[in-house]
Design a protein around this motif. Structure first.
Motif, PDB file in Angstrom:
ATOM      1  N   ILE A 294      70.475  38.692  40.369  1.00 16.12           N
ATOM      2  CA  ILE A 294      71.782  38.342  39.823  1.00 16.12           C
ATOM      3  C   ILE A 294      71.650  37.242  38.781  1.00 16.12           C
ATOM      4  O   ILE A 294      72.236  37.319  37.688  1.00 16.12           O
ATOM      5  CB  ILE A 294      72.734  37.886  40.950  1.00 16.12           C
ATOM      6  CG1 ILE A 294      73.068  39.065  41.875  1.00 16.12           C
ATOM      7  CG2 ILE A 294      74.013  37.274  40.373  1.00 16.12           C
ATOM      8  CD1 ILE A 294      73.854  40.172  41.229  1.00 16.12           C
ATOM      9  N   CYS A 295      70.896  36.207  39.103  1.00 13.55           N
ATOM     10  CA  CYS A 295      70.743  35.068  38.197  1.00 13.55           C
ATOM     11  C   CYS A 295      70.130  35.489  36.868  1.00 13.55           C
ATOM     12  O   CYS A 295      70.628  35.116  35.800  1.00 13.55           O
ATOM     13  CB  CYS A 295      69.891  33.988  38.859  1.00 13.55           C
ATOM     14  SG  CYS A 295      69.662  32.506  37.846  1.00 13.55           S
ATOM     15  N   ILE A 296      69.073  36.281  36.924  1.00 12.27           N
ATOM     16  CA  ILE A 296      68.383  36.707  35.691  1.00 12.27           C
ATOM     17  C   ILE A 296      69.281  37.620  34.862  1.00 12.27           C
ATOM     18  O   ILE A 296      69.413  37.441  33.640  1.00 12.27           O
ATOM     19  CB  ILE A 296      67.059  37.427  36.044  1.00 12.27           C
ATOM     20  CG1 ILE A 296      66.071  36.425  36.658  1.00 12.27           C
ATOM     21  CG2 ILE A 296      66.447  38.069  34.797  1.00 12.27           C
ATOM     22  CD1 ILE A 296      64.836  37.072  37.246  1.00 12.27           C
ATOM     23  N   ASP A 297      69.893  38.610  35.504  1.00 10.89           N
ATOM     24  CA  ASP A 297      70.741  39.555  34.777  1.00 10.89           C
ATOM     25  C   ASP A 297      71.923  38.849  34.125  1.00 10.89           C
ATOM     26  O   ASP A 297      72.238  39.092  32.953  1.00 10.89           O
ATOM     27  CB  ASP A 297      71.234  40.637  35.736  1.00 10.89           C
ATOM     28  CG  ASP A 297      72.014  41.726  35.022  1.00 10.89           C
ATOM     29  OD1 ASP A 297      71.453  42.337  34.089  1.00 10.89           O
ATOM     30  OD2 ASP A 297      73.181  41.963  35.390  1.00 10.89           O
ATOM     31  N   SER A 298      72.583  37.963  34.870  1.00 13.07           N
ATOM     32  CA  SER A 298      73.738  37.255  34.318  1.00 13.07           C
ATOM     33  C   SER A 298      73.323  36.285  33.221  1.00 13.07           C
ATOM     34  O   SER A 298      74.037  36.136  32.221  1.00 13.07           O
ATOM     35  CB  SER A 298      74.476  36.501  35.436  1.00 13.07           C
ATOM     36  OG  SER A 298      75.571  35.794  34.914  1.00 13.07           O
ATOM     37  N   THR A 299      72.183  35.617  33.392  1.00 15.55           N
ATOM     38  CA  THR A 299      71.695  34.689  32.369  1.00 15.55           C
ATOM     39  C   THR A 299      71.466  35.407  31.053  1.00 15.55           C
ATOM     40  O   THR A 299      71.848  34.922  29.982  1.00 15.55           O
ATOM     41  CB  THR A 299      70.391  34.015  32.829  1.00 15.55           C
ATOM     42  OG1 THR A 299      70.653  33.229  34.005  1.00 15.55           O
ATOM     43  CG2 THR A 299      69.834  33.112  31.746  1.00 15.55           C
ATOM     44  N   GLY A 308      74.375  31.974  34.772  1.00  8.66           N
ATOM     45  CA  GLY A 308      73.521  32.775  35.635  1.00  8.66           C
ATOM     46  C   GLY A 308      73.418  32.197  37.032  1.00  8.66           C
ATOM     47  O   GLY A 308      73.506  32.920  38.031  1.00  8.66           O
ATOM     48  N   LEU A 309      73.240  30.888  37.122  1.00 11.28           N
ATOM     49  CA  LEU A 309      73.154  30.231  38.427  1.00 11.28           C
ATOM     50  C   LEU A 309      74.475  30.329  39.186  1.00 11.28           C
ATOM     51  O   LEU A 309      74.491  30.580  40.390  1.00 11.28           O
ATOM     52  CB  LEU A 309      72.748  28.769  38.243  1.00 11.28           C
ATOM     53  CG  LEU A 309      71.312  28.522  37.752  1.00 11.28           C
ATOM     54  CD1 LEU A 309      71.115  27.060  37.388  1.00 11.28           C
ATOM     55  CD2 LEU A 309      70.303  28.944  38.819  1.00 11.28           C
ATOM     56  N   LEU A 310      75.586  30.136  38.473  1.00  8.35           N
ATOM     57  CA  LEU A 310      76.899  30.235  39.114  1.00  8.35           C
ATOM     58  C   LEU A 310      77.240  31.667  39.528  1.00  8.35           C
ATOM     59  O   LEU A 310      78.063  31.881  40.425  1.00  8.35           O
ATOM     60  CB  LEU A 310      77.979  29.701  38.177  1.00  8.35           C
ATOM     61  CG  LEU A 310      78.013  28.182  37.986  1.00  8.35           C
ATOM     62  CD1 LEU A 310      78.951  27.809  36.845  1.00  8.35           C
ATOM     63  CD2 LEU A 310      78.458  27.489  39.277  1.00  8.35           C
ATOM     64  N   SER A 311      76.598  32.625  38.880  1.00  4.40           N
ATOM     65  CA  SER A 311      76.862  34.022  39.216  1.00  4.40           C
ATOM     66  C   SER A 311      76.339  34.378  40.600  1.00  4.40           C
ATOM     67  O   SER A 311      76.814  35.348  41.215  1.00  4.40           O
ATOM     68  CB  SER A 311      76.237  34.949  38.168  1.00  4.40           C
ATOM     69  OG  SER A 311      76.868  34.791  36.910  1.00  4.40           O
ATOM     70  N   VAL A 312      75.370  33.610  41.094  1.00  6.93           N
ATOM     71  CA  VAL A 312      74.832  33.881  42.434  1.00  6.93           C
ATOM     72  C   VAL A 312      75.899  33.620  43.504  1.00  6.93           C
ATOM     73  O   VAL A 312      76.225  34.531  44.273  1.00  6.93           O
ATOM     74  CB  VAL A 312      73.559  33.054  42.695  1.00  6.93           C
ATOM     75  CG1 VAL A 312      73.089  33.258  44.132  1.00  6.93           C
ATOM     76  CG2 VAL A 312      72.456  33.449  41.719  1.00  6.93           C
ATOM     77  N   PRO A 313      76.483  32.410  43.577  1.00  7.70           N
ATOM     78  CA  PRO A 313      77.565  32.236  44.558  1.00  7.70           C
ATOM     79  C   PRO A 313      78.769  33.135  44.263  1.00  7.70           C
ATOM     80  O   PRO A 313      79.446  33.590  45.197  1.00  7.70           O
ATOM     81  CB  PRO A 313      77.934  30.757  44.438  1.00  7.70           C
ATOM     82  CG  PRO A 313      77.415  30.307  43.121  1.00  7.70           C
ATOM     83  CD  PRO A 313      76.190  31.134  42.883  1.00  7.70           C
ATOM     84  N   ALA A 314      79.045  33.415  42.985  1.00  7.64           N
ATOM     85  CA  ALA A 314      80.168  34.293  42.649  1.00  7.64           C
ATOM     86  C   ALA A 314      79.947  35.690  43.232  1.00  7.64           C
ATOM     87  O   ALA A 314      80.878  36.311  43.758  1.00  7.64           O
ATOM     88  CB  ALA A 314      80.345  34.371  41.135  1.00  7.64           C
ATOM     89  N   ALA A 315      78.710  36.189  43.143  1.00  9.99           N
ATOM     90  CA  ALA A 315      78.402  37.515  43.673  1.00  9.99           C
ATOM     91  C   ALA A 315      78.551  37.552  45.186  1.00  9.99           C
ATOM     92  O   ALA A 315      79.104  38.509  45.751  1.00  9.99           O
ATOM     93  CB  ALA A 315      76.979  37.910  43.269  1.00  9.99           C
TER      94      ALA A 315
END
Length: 350
Positions: A294-299, A308-315
């Motif tokens: 998730i982090c890599i794809d969003s980044t 990207g980092l915030l996308s992890v808790p968001a997911a």
């Protein structure tokens, strides 16, 4: 008047100001705006007054009844040939209405006339990193299977209330939105299709969608979406797909992995045996790998490591919030056999 834009509002005057500003900049001007204040404590009356001489704007205030009934209230008072439903937390690019008009014109000669449509949403550059992360989690293939990402589907397309259009006579004929507490927009889309209409996706008629501004509000939103899925299946048997079950499978899986790790730690502490070492750490491997994905794809997609980092808790909020809501609804509706309104007495929008 060709288009009537209906916007229900509940305690969001600032959002309405941004939406009205974007509407005032539309290149196509043949439209009216109907704002329906749904029993708000913080009203947007002053904001609407500022645009009274700029837009064909109609402001109505009524007692609280929820967004679906407020949209119906506005549609009954609208004058346009087409009703466009927008959420108050969207902002329109200047060419939005022109894109709608062009898309309708392109389908005019189609053997199946267009009577309903919808468009995708996106995150604006000005959105906060949290808003961008939430937008990613709601549209990514790795979280929702891409079903909300605005791409053409192989099956039927079901417009959502943040960006939905329907011919006004069809809207009134179908009775508009039902009194469902959750998922009223999907219910309406299902009824549109069941009545023989074929909603079309207009990819060029997209909106910027702010969604929720923090993870707490976002959790509440997706939790309600999980609740809605069971209610929708009860109303429209056969509409539940495999992709709708995945967040629940994810939720149960994550909880199971954490419990296995906790049991392993307890065994190592009380039994003092190293063979339980794997139980402490192995369950975290799939969680860590998924988080990295998730982090890599969003980044890459957002060109921002912070997003990207915030996308992890968001997911995790998106999937587990939906999953927990689904489980609660399944327990109340399917196991305890409660009806839709008995099971969920509190309204979701307060």
């Amino acid at each position: 008047m060709k288009y009537s834009i209906i916007v229900p509002v509940y305690n969001r005057p600032d959002e309405v100001g941004e939406l009205l500003e974007s509407l005032s900049n539309q290149t196509l001007k043949d439209f009216e705006v109907v704002i329906v204040e749904d029993g708000s404590v913080k009203t947007c009356k002053d904001v609407c007054d500022k645009y009274a001489n700029i837009l064909a704007l109609h402001y109505y205030a009524k007692e609280n009844s929820g967004p679906g009934q407020s949209r119906n209230y506005g549609a009954e008072r609208a004058n346009g040939e087409w009703v466009i439903i927008l959420d108050s937390d969207v902002v329109l690019p200047t060419g939005y209405l022109q894109a709608v008009d062009d898309s309708l014109a392109a389908h005019h000669a189609s053997p199946t006339p267009v009577t309903a449509f919808g468009g995708p949403d996106a995150a604006h550059e000005s959105f906060t990193p949290v808003q961008k992360a939430i937008s990613y989690s709601m549209t990514s293939f790795f979280t929702t299977g891409g079903i909300r990402g605005g791409k053409a589907k192989l099956d039927k397309f079901y417009p959502r209330s943040f960006n939905m259009g329907i011919r006004r006579d069809v809207y009134l004929q179908l009775g508009g939105f039902s009194k469902m507490r959750f998922g009223e927009d999907i219910d309406f889309s299902y009824r549109i299709v069941e009545a023989g209409h074929q909603p079309r996706l207009f990819p060029e008629a997209w909106v910027w969608h702010k969604r929720r501004t923090d993870f707490r509000k976002f959790f509440r939103q997706v939790y309600n979406s999980g609740i809605a899925r069971i209610n929708l299946e009860k109303r429209h048997p056969g509409t539940m797909k495999l992709v709708h079950l995945l967040p629940t499978v994810f939720t149960v899986g994550v909880i199971a992995l954490i419990l296995i790790s906790a049991v392993g730690r307890a065994l190592m502490h009380y039994v003092d045996r190293d063979q339980f070492y794997w139980m402490c750490f192995a369950p975290w491997i799939p969680i860590i790998l998924y988080s990295l994905l998730i982090c890599i794809d969003s980044t890459v997609k957002n060109k921002s490591l912070k997003v990207g980092l915030l996308s992890v808790p968001a997911a995790f909020v998106q999937l587990m919030g939906y999953g927990l809501g689904f489980i609660e609804s399944w327990w109340k509706r399917c196991v305890r056999k409660q009806d839709e309104f008995q099971a969920f007495e509190k309204t979701f929008y307060k």
